[in-house]
Design a protein around this motif. Sequence first.
Motif, short mmCIF file in Angstrom:
data_model
loop_
_atom_site.label_atom_id
_atom_site.label_comp_id
_atom_site.label_asym_id
_atom_site.label_seq_id
_atom_site.Cartn_x
_atom_site.Cartn_y
_atom_site.Cartn_z
N LEU A 194 0.83 -1.21 0.00
CA LEU A 194 0.00 0.00 0.00
C LEU A 194 0.86 1.25 0.00
N PHE A 195 1.92 1.25 0.79
CA PHE A 195 2.84 2.39 0.86
C PHE A 195 3.46 2.66 -0.51
N ASN A 196 4.02 1.62 -1.12
CA ASN A 196 4.67 1.80 -2.42
C ASN A 196 3.70 2.22 -3.50
N ASP A 197 2.59 1.50 -3.60
CA ASP A 197 1.67 1.73 -4.70
C ASP A 197 1.04 3.11 -4.65
N SER A 198 1.05 3.73 -3.48
CA SER A 198 0.42 5.04 -3.34
C SER A 198 1.31 6.20 -3.76
N PHE A 199 2.55 5.92 -4.22
CA PHE A 199 3.38 7.05 -4.63
C PHE A 199 4.49 6.73 -5.62
N PHE A 200 5.03 5.48 -5.64
CA PHE A 200 6.36 5.34 -6.22
C PHE A 200 6.44 5.48 -7.73
N MET A 201 5.42 5.07 -8.49
CA MET A 201 5.52 5.23 -9.94
C MET A 201 5.29 6.68 -10.35
N ALA A 202 4.39 7.38 -9.66
CA ALA A 202 4.23 8.81 -9.94
C ALA A 202 5.52 9.55 -9.66
N CYS A 203 6.19 9.19 -8.58
CA CYS A 203 7.47 9.82 -8.24
C CYS A 203 8.52 9.51 -9.29
N MET A 204 8.49 8.29 -9.84
CA MET A 204 9.45 7.92 -10.87
C MET A 204 9.25 8.77 -12.12
N PHE A 205 8.00 9.06 -12.48
CA PHE A 205 7.73 9.92 -13.64
C PHE A 205 8.21 11.35 -13.36
N LEU A 206 8.03 11.82 -12.13
CA LEU A 206 8.52 13.15 -11.77
C LEU A 206 10.03 13.22 -11.93
N ILE A 207 10.73 12.22 -11.44
CA ILE A 207 12.20 12.20 -11.56
C ILE A 207 12.63 12.14 -13.01
N ALA A 208 11.93 11.32 -13.81
CA ALA A 208 12.28 11.20 -15.23
C ALA A 208 12.16 12.54 -15.94
N GLY A 209 11.16 13.32 -15.56
CA GLY A 209 10.97 14.60 -16.22
C GLY A 209 12.06 15.62 -15.93
N LEU A 210 12.78 15.45 -14.82
CA LEU A 210 13.80 16.42 -14.44
C LEU A 210 14.90 16.58 -15.49
N PHE A 211 15.18 15.52 -16.25
CA PHE A 211 16.33 15.52 -17.14
C PHE A 211 15.98 15.81 -18.59
N VAL A 212 14.70 16.08 -18.87
CA VAL A 212 14.27 16.26 -20.26
C VAL A 212 14.90 17.50 -20.88
N PHE A 248 4.38 15.25 6.80
CA PHE A 248 3.13 15.21 6.05
C PHE A 248 2.91 13.83 5.44
N ALA A 249 3.99 13.22 4.93
CA ALA A 249 3.88 11.89 4.34
C ALA A 249 3.42 10.87 5.37
N VAL A 250 4.00 10.93 6.55
CA VAL A 250 3.60 10.02 7.63
C VAL A 250 2.14 10.26 8.00
N LEU A 251 1.76 11.51 8.10
CA LEU A 251 0.38 11.86 8.45
C LEU A 251 -0.61 11.32 7.41
N PHE A 252 -0.33 11.60 6.14
CA PHE A 252 -1.26 11.19 5.09
C PHE A 252 -1.30 9.67 4.94
N TYR A 253 -0.17 9.01 5.17
CA TYR A 253 -0.19 7.54 5.12
C TYR A 253 -1.03 7.00 6.28
N GLY A 254 -0.93 7.64 7.43
CA GLY A 254 -1.78 7.25 8.55
C GLY A 254 -3.26 7.39 8.22
N VAL A 255 -3.62 8.46 7.50
CA VAL A 255 -5.01 8.65 7.08
C VAL A 255 -5.43 7.54 6.12
N ILE A 256 -4.54 7.17 5.19
CA ILE A 256 -4.84 6.08 4.27
C ILE A 256 -5.11 4.79 5.04
#
Length: 395
Positions: A60-78, A268-276
Amino acid sequence: MLRDTDTGAHIEAETSRMVAFDRARTFITLLVLIHHSVVNYTHFGDGDRMRWLGFDLVVLFNDSFFMACMFLIAGLFVHESISRRGAAGYLRRRAFRLGVPFLISVFVLIPIAYYPTFLRYHMPGTTDFSFFHFWWRTVTVGPWPSGPAWFLWVLLAFDILAVAIWSMGRKILVGFGRAIAALRERPATAFGAFLILSTVSYVPMRLAVGDGAWFEPGHSPLPIQTSRILLYPAYFFTGVGIGMVSLRVGVFSETGGVVKRWPFWLAFAVLFYGVILLLVFAHHNWVDSVSNPPLAWKVAYGLAFASFSAAMAFTVLTISVRLTHSSLRLLDVMQPSAYGIFLVHYIFVVWLQYVVYDPAWPAGVKAAVVFAGTLGGSWLVTIWLRKIPFIARMI
């Protein structure tokens, strides 16, 4: 550095790689391996009979952020890459590094990875268990899964769109980059804006289609998770905008206010994960219809998901920048092989899960065997493959 020239606005290109963002990308790759290694042993999953609720929290932790974050990182180098290679050169390079591995994955690597699933869960009446029979049926009849390789075709599509915008409306990207850079010393505004972007690009789609649906055009192995069909490009093009200014002086500059506030993003990440987690608990214990929870729950979960995703993106990037001068040996040693590990790891994951399926070992032992074997095996294969010059240029 921003300055005006006779030909219009010019934004300084990044001329050297940044350790922080390479580490962030490698860290996400490591999370992908962990995610796939443990997902078969989740309590609410339908994989191995040996399960542990703790793995549900990891997934649940991974699926809630990690691929979106990977796309964000990929965009940094364009921006830096297009500036250095030109639009045509950039597309050729991306086609080589993303398109070719994608084709190899869907025609070779993923069928090899899914073959054990066919052996264990084949259709009733199956008489031919050969790999070539399985492969032919996969590509002609289906289903034709792409596994983790879906990320490659989606990223390539985003790259093509980025080049189109660059070629026809570069001022749009320039203005977007300036707006983001102006928030370097306004961390609350920067996070608030990203939080709104994350919410607007995710919550409406989730309410419309749910979170489990995948858009799969025809028989092609080109899926994308429908509820995130706007979230991923939103994160990618935010990364493109961030990268329009030198990463060393932009919004995620080491000395900037956004990076200095990293404890807030982590909190904030800990808080929002707690809400999830609270909403998931309510879903399984207090909601009458588990398959169709009320609209209020759906809205609350969508908001919590989008908020956690945004907070984790800020957390991963800012902590990576703060640790630039620290020793993170595993990530640094793994970094040159990270892309190759991502490409081949799924073969090891599924085959190892197949091998340890029958023994009545605890779920933690099975997951540990799968993860260790996957990381070690895919890393060794990548090192060996990178000794071939043609492949080394690709991965």
